[in-house]
Design a protein around this motif. Structure first.
Motif, PDB file in Angstrom:
ATOM      1  N   LEU A  14       0.835  -1.204   0.000  1.00  0.00           N
ATOM      2  CA  LEU A  14       0.000   0.000   0.000  1.00  0.00           C
ATOM      3  C   LEU A  14       0.869   1.253   0.000  1.00  0.00           C
ATOM      4  CD1 LEU A  14      -2.767   1.361   0.229  1.00  0.00           C
ATOM      5  CD2 LEU A  14      -2.591   1.140   2.721  1.00  0.00           C
ATOM      6  N   GLY A  15       1.962   1.186   0.788  1.00  0.00           N
ATOM      7  CA  GLY A  15       2.859   2.333   0.838  1.00  0.00           C
ATOM      8  C   GLY A  15       3.491   2.621  -0.509  1.00  0.00           C
ATOM      9  N   LYS A  16       3.900   1.564  -1.224  1.00  0.00           N
ATOM     10  CA  LYS A  16       4.485   1.747  -2.559  1.00  0.00           C
ATOM     11  C   LYS A  16       3.453   2.287  -3.537  1.00  0.00           C
ATOM     12  CE  LYS A  16       7.894  -1.945  -1.909  1.00  0.00           C
ATOM     13  NZ  LYS A  16       8.346  -3.283  -2.339  1.00  0.00           N
ATOM     14  N   TRP A  17       2.206   1.814  -3.410  1.00  0.00           N
ATOM     15  CA  TRP A  17       1.143   2.274  -4.301  1.00  0.00           C
ATOM     16  C   TRP A  17       0.870   3.759  -4.088  1.00  0.00           C
ATOM     17  CZ3 TRP A  17      -3.873   4.181  -3.615  1.00  0.00           C
ATOM     18  CH2 TRP A  17      -4.681   4.179  -4.757  1.00  0.00           C
ATOM     19  N   VAL A  18       0.786   4.174  -2.823  1.00  0.00           N
ATOM     20  CA  VAL A  18       0.546   5.586  -2.511  1.00  0.00           C
ATOM     21  C   VAL A  18       1.740   6.432  -2.947  1.00  0.00           C
ATOM     22  CG1 VAL A  18       0.233   7.258  -0.638  1.00  0.00           C
ATOM     23  CG2 VAL A  18      -1.031   5.102  -0.609  1.00  0.00           C
ATOM     24  N   ASP A  19       2.963   5.947  -2.681  1.00  0.00           N
ATOM     25  CA  ASP A  19       4.171   6.722  -2.984  1.00  0.00           C
ATOM     26  C   ASP A  19       4.319   6.982  -4.474  1.00  0.00           C
ATOM     27  OD1 ASP A  19       6.746   7.893  -2.025  1.00  0.00           O
ATOM     28  OD2 ASP A  19       7.581   6.340  -3.324  1.00  0.00           O
ATOM     29  N   SER A  20       3.863   6.066  -5.295  1.00  0.00           N
ATOM     30  CA  SER A  20       3.982   6.242  -6.743  1.00  0.00           C
ATOM     31  C   SER A  20       2.940   7.191  -7.308  1.00  0.00           C
ATOM     32  CB  SER A  20       3.867   4.879  -7.446  1.00  0.00           C
ATOM     33  OG  SER A  20       2.582   4.312  -7.234  1.00  0.00           O
ATOM     34  N   ARG A  21       1.907   7.495  -6.526  1.00  0.00           N
ATOM     35  CA  ARG A  21       0.815   8.351  -6.999  1.00  0.00           C
ATOM     36  C   ARG A  21       0.726   9.700  -6.273  1.00  0.00           C
ATOM     37  NH1 ARG A  21       0.073   3.222  -7.735  1.00  0.00           N
ATOM     38  NH2 ARG A  21      -1.196   2.426  -9.475  1.00  0.00           N
ATOM     39  N   LEU A  22       0.980   9.677  -4.966  1.00  0.00           N
ATOM     40  CA  LEU A  22       0.980  10.905  -4.165  1.00  0.00           C
ATOM     41  C   LEU A  22       2.035  10.723  -3.073  1.00  0.00           C
ATOM     42  CD1 LEU A  22      -0.355  13.675  -3.626  1.00  0.00           C
ATOM     43  CD2 LEU A  22      -1.884  12.511  -2.025  1.00  0.00           C
ATOM     44  N   PRO A  23       3.276  11.129  -3.340  1.00  0.00           N
ATOM     45  CA  PRO A  23       4.378  10.837  -2.395  1.00  0.00           C
ATOM     46  C   PRO A  23       4.359  11.727  -1.144  1.00  0.00           C
ATOM     47  CG  PRO A  23       5.192  12.115  -4.241  1.00  0.00           C
ATOM     48  CD  PRO A  23       3.747  11.804  -4.555  1.00  0.00           C
ATOM     49  N   LEU A  24       3.205  11.805  -0.501  1.00  0.00           N
ATOM     50  CA  LEU A  24       3.106  12.607   0.714  1.00  0.00           C
ATOM     51  C   LEU A  24       3.916  12.002   1.860  1.00  0.00           C
ATOM     52  CD1 LEU A  24       1.875  15.106   2.034  1.00  0.00           C
ATOM     53  CD2 LEU A  24      -0.135  13.731   2.630  1.00  0.00           C
ATOM     54  N   PRO A  25       3.847  10.662   2.094  1.00  0.00           N
ATOM     55  CA  PRO A  25       4.698  10.082   3.152  1.00  0.00           C
ATOM     56  C   PRO A  25       6.181  10.356   2.904  1.00  0.00           C
ATOM     57  CG  PRO A  25       3.017   8.510   2.490  1.00  0.00           C
ATOM     58  CD  PRO A  25       2.961   9.639   1.505  1.00  0.00           C
ATOM     59  N   ARG A  26       6.620  10.338   1.647  1.00  0.00           N
ATOM     60  CA  ARG A  26       8.015  10.616   1.314  1.00  0.00           C
ATOM     61  C   ARG A  26       8.359  12.069   1.667  1.00  0.00           C
ATOM     62  NH1 ARG A  26      11.755   8.381  -2.103  1.00  0.00           N
ATOM     63  NH2 ARG A  26      10.198   6.850  -2.767  1.00  0.00           N
ATOM     64  N   LEU A  27       7.432  12.980   1.374  1.00  0.00           N
ATOM     65  CA  LEU A  27       7.653  14.383   1.689  1.00  0.00           C
ATOM     66  C   LEU A  27       7.791  14.596   3.196  1.00  0.00           C
ATOM     67  CD1 LEU A  27       7.733  17.398   0.839  1.00  0.00           C
ATOM     68  CD2 LEU A  27       5.232  17.407   1.026  1.00  0.00           C
ATOM     69  N   VAL A  28       6.922  13.949   3.979  1.00  0.00           N
ATOM     70  CA  VAL A  28       6.979  14.061   5.429  1.00  0.00           C
ATOM     71  C   VAL A  28       8.281  13.464   5.957  1.00  0.00           C
ATOM     72  CG1 VAL A  28       5.909  13.335   7.598  1.00  0.00           C
ATOM     73  CG2 VAL A  28       4.474  14.098   5.689  1.00  0.00           C
ATOM     74  N   TYR A  29       8.664  12.321   5.419  1.00  0.00           N
ATOM     75  CA  TYR A  29       9.887  11.656   5.859  1.00  0.00           C
ATOM     76  C   TYR A  29      11.117  12.513   5.556  1.00  0.00           C
ATOM     77  CZ  TYR A  29      13.571   8.143   6.268  1.00  0.00           C
ATOM     78  OH  TYR A  29      14.705   7.466   6.618  1.00  0.00           O
ATOM     79  N   ASP A  30      11.178  13.037   4.346  1.00  0.00           N
ATOM     80  CA  ASP A  30      12.334  13.836   3.940  1.00  0.00           C
ATOM     81  C   ASP A  30      12.405  15.167   4.680  1.00  0.00           C
ATOM     82  OD1 ASP A  30      13.022  11.851   2.182  1.00  0.00           O
ATOM     83  OD2 ASP A  30      12.163  12.840   0.421  1.00  0.00           O
ATOM     84  N   SER A  31      11.230  15.711   5.092  1.00  0.00           N
ATOM     85  CA  SER A  31      11.199  17.022   5.729  1.00  0.00           C
ATOM     86  C   SER A  31      11.310  16.970   7.244  1.00  0.00           C
ATOM     87  CB  SER A  31       9.889  17.742   5.350  1.00  0.00           C
ATOM     88  OG  SER A  31       9.777  17.903   3.954  1.00  0.00           O
ATOM     89  N   PHE A  32      10.828  15.887   7.857  1.00  0.00           N
ATOM     90  CA  PHE A  32      10.752  15.865   9.317  1.00  0.00           C
ATOM     91  C   PHE A  32      11.389  14.640   9.974  1.00  0.00           C
ATOM     92  CE2 PHE A  32       7.056  18.274   7.763  1.00  0.00           C
ATOM     93  CZ  PHE A  32       7.350  19.504   8.325  1.00  0.00           C
ATOM     94  N   VAL A  33      11.984  13.764   9.188  1.00  0.00           N
ATOM     95  CA  VAL A  33      12.655  12.597   9.759  1.00  0.00           C
ATOM     96  C   VAL A  33      14.135  12.599   9.366  1.00  0.00           C
ATOM     97  CG1 VAL A  33      12.746  10.087   9.902  1.00  0.00           C
ATOM     98  CG2 VAL A  33      10.535  11.256   9.788  1.00  0.00           C
ATOM     99  N   ALA A  34      14.399  12.503   8.066  1.00  0.00           N
ATOM    100  CA  ALA A  34      15.770  12.403   7.589  1.00  0.00           C
ATOM    101  C   ALA A  34      16.412  13.753   7.302  1.00  0.00           C
ATOM    102  CB  ALA A  34      15.811  11.548   6.323  1.00  0.00           C
ATOM    103  N   TYR A  35      15.637  14.815   7.372  1.00  0.00           N
ATOM    104  CA  TYR A  35      16.152  16.145   7.029  1.00  0.00           C
ATOM    105  C   TYR A  35      17.363  16.494   7.901  1.00  0.00           C
ATOM    106  CZ  TYR A  35      16.328  21.178   6.251  1.00  0.00           C
ATOM    107  OH  TYR A  35      16.740  22.453   5.946  1.00  0.00           O
TER     108      TYR A  35
END
Length: 431
Positions: A14-35
């Motif tokens: 499900l995560g891969k499906w969402v990430d390929s269409r609306l990468p909101l989790p990736r944006l949150v991760y890159d901005s508030f986790v790995a940033y």
């Protein structure tokens, strides 16, 4: 800091499906986790997170209050009393909102002074600073319009005085005032306009905050040394390091906020605002909320004509100029060194500026007479002198201390007990 390949990897289908269409989790991760954040940030850098929390508090409590408020001169004051007495937890929502405005401004002033102290407005972060000043202007407009809504004595007369400032401008002044008021005096159309704008502007603030955070992630976070990030050893991931620090500071801030909320809920307000507005009775001393007092003091400090400009227009121009000059700060400061930590003369003038702003706030709460006016004039003079000519001249004349070569070096130097040496030349650019 702003670039680099994303390290986010979805762990489920499900995560891969969402990430390929609306990468909101990736944006949150890159901005508030790995940033990556500089490893030497202190607690003054936590007020961005605190302001985000306070904005959410103001939005949520404001929406609840809007459900019960009646924007009518005959019912506004009564509806506020109804919220306090008859609505479930209405007193809590009202006090959270009113005190939240004050604490919002406390946090934003600390945030702005921190930016000035550490040179966070300098290239390449000019747009980041400008967006912050726009947020501040929107906050001031929102706070003023919200202060009118309870329809108490200070609300009514504050609106009368503030909107009357625009009549100082020739030709365009009166049309602007009438547009704001919806007529020729503060009345029902004024209240409806202010209610609508007070509800709308916080969402505009939220939009500009998104741009502000975006600009921050493009240019990267500053730090107390003013040195840019040069290697991975200069940074730590945002989570857990920055999140724990931000979380702790936010909890401490909210505890102070809660103390005022439950033990001193009316301390920051004005007693006249608990009396229903009466156009026939003028309060003995009309004052705005405390966070406007420095600018109110600047307005009243101009008691003399400046050539063809009379004192009323001069005061209004000085008040607006005191805010607009903040937009020019990135270009007024000509020093190549960012942080005041390594600028001894700038540090002295900066703390005098902070004291001057506090002094202006105190003068704004006093009557515009006698020695208060004279003191306000001297304080206003220093306020503008700090920006012009002190800042440009300091950049040319000041000899800063030696700036560390990297953030890591500054951390090791601090823990090792060493002291930076004096720089051989003031013009050396080390961040």
């Amino acid at each position: 800091m702003s670039g680099g390949h994303s390290t986010y990897e979805p762990t489920s289908g499900l995560g891969k499906w969402v990430d390929s269409r609306l990468p909101l989790p990736r944006l949150v991760y890159d901005s508030f986790v790995a940033y990556p954040t500089p490893r030497n940030l202190n607690y003054t850098y936590t007020f961005g997170a605190i302001l985000s929390v306070m904005l959410v508090v103001q939005l949520l409590t404001g929406i609840v209050l809007a459900m019960h408020y009646v924007a009518s001169v005959g019912s506004a004051f009564i509806s506020v009393e109804n919220i306090m007495r008859d609505v479930n937890s209405g007193w809590l929502m009202r006090y959270m909102h009113s005190n939240g405005a004050s604490f919002f401004f406390v946090a934003v002033y600390i945030h702005m002074f921190r930016g000035m102290y550490y040179g966070s407005y300098k290239a390449p972060r000019e747009i980041l600073w400008i967006l912050g000043v726009i947020i501040y202007l929107l906050m001031m407009a929102t706070g003023f319009m919200g202060y009118v809504l309870p329809w108490g004595q200070m609300s009514f007369w504050g609106a009368t005085v503030i909107t009357g400032f625009f009549t100082a401008f020739p030709l365009i002044g009166e049309p602007i005032q009438q547009l704001l008021l919806g007529g020729f005096a503060v009345d029902n159309p004024t209240l409806i306009r202010f209610y609508s704008l007070h509800y709308l502007l916080p969402f505009m603030i939220a939009g500009v905050v998104v741009l502000h955070v975006w600009a921050l992630h493009v240019t990267g976070q500053t730090n107390p040394t003013g040195v840019e990030v040069k290697s991975k050893t200069d940074t730590l991931p945002f989570t857990p390091y920055a999140t724990i620090k931000d979380g702790f500071a936010t909890v401490v801030f909210l505890l102070v906020y809660a103390y005022f909320l439950f033990y001193l809920p009316n301390y920051l307000g004005h007693p006249d605002n608990y009396v229903e507005a009466n156009p026939l009775v003028t309060p003995a001393h009309i004052v705005p909320e405390w966070y406007y007092l420095p600018f109110y003091a600047i307005l009243r400090a101009i008691t003399f004509n400046i050539g063809p400009i009379d004192s009323k227009l001069g005061g209004v121009l000085a008040m607006f100029a005191s805010i607009l000059v903040l937009f020019l700060l990135p270009w007024l400061d000509t020093s190549k060194v960012r942080s005041a930590v390594y600028r001894p003369w700038y540090k002295m003038f900066f703390w005098l500026f902070v004291a001057d702003c506090i002094f202006l706030g105190w003068l704004g709460s006093k009557p515009a007479e006698g020695t208060y006016v004279v003191m306000a004039q001297f304080a206003t003079l220093y306020y503008f002198a700090f920006f012009i000519p002190i800042l440009p001249l300091l950049g040319m004349m000041e000899r800063p201390r030696q700036v560390p070569n990297s953030i890591t070096e500054s951390v090791l130097l601090k823990h090792g007990g060493g002291k930076p040496e004096v720089a051989p030349a003031a013009s050396e650019d080390r961040g």
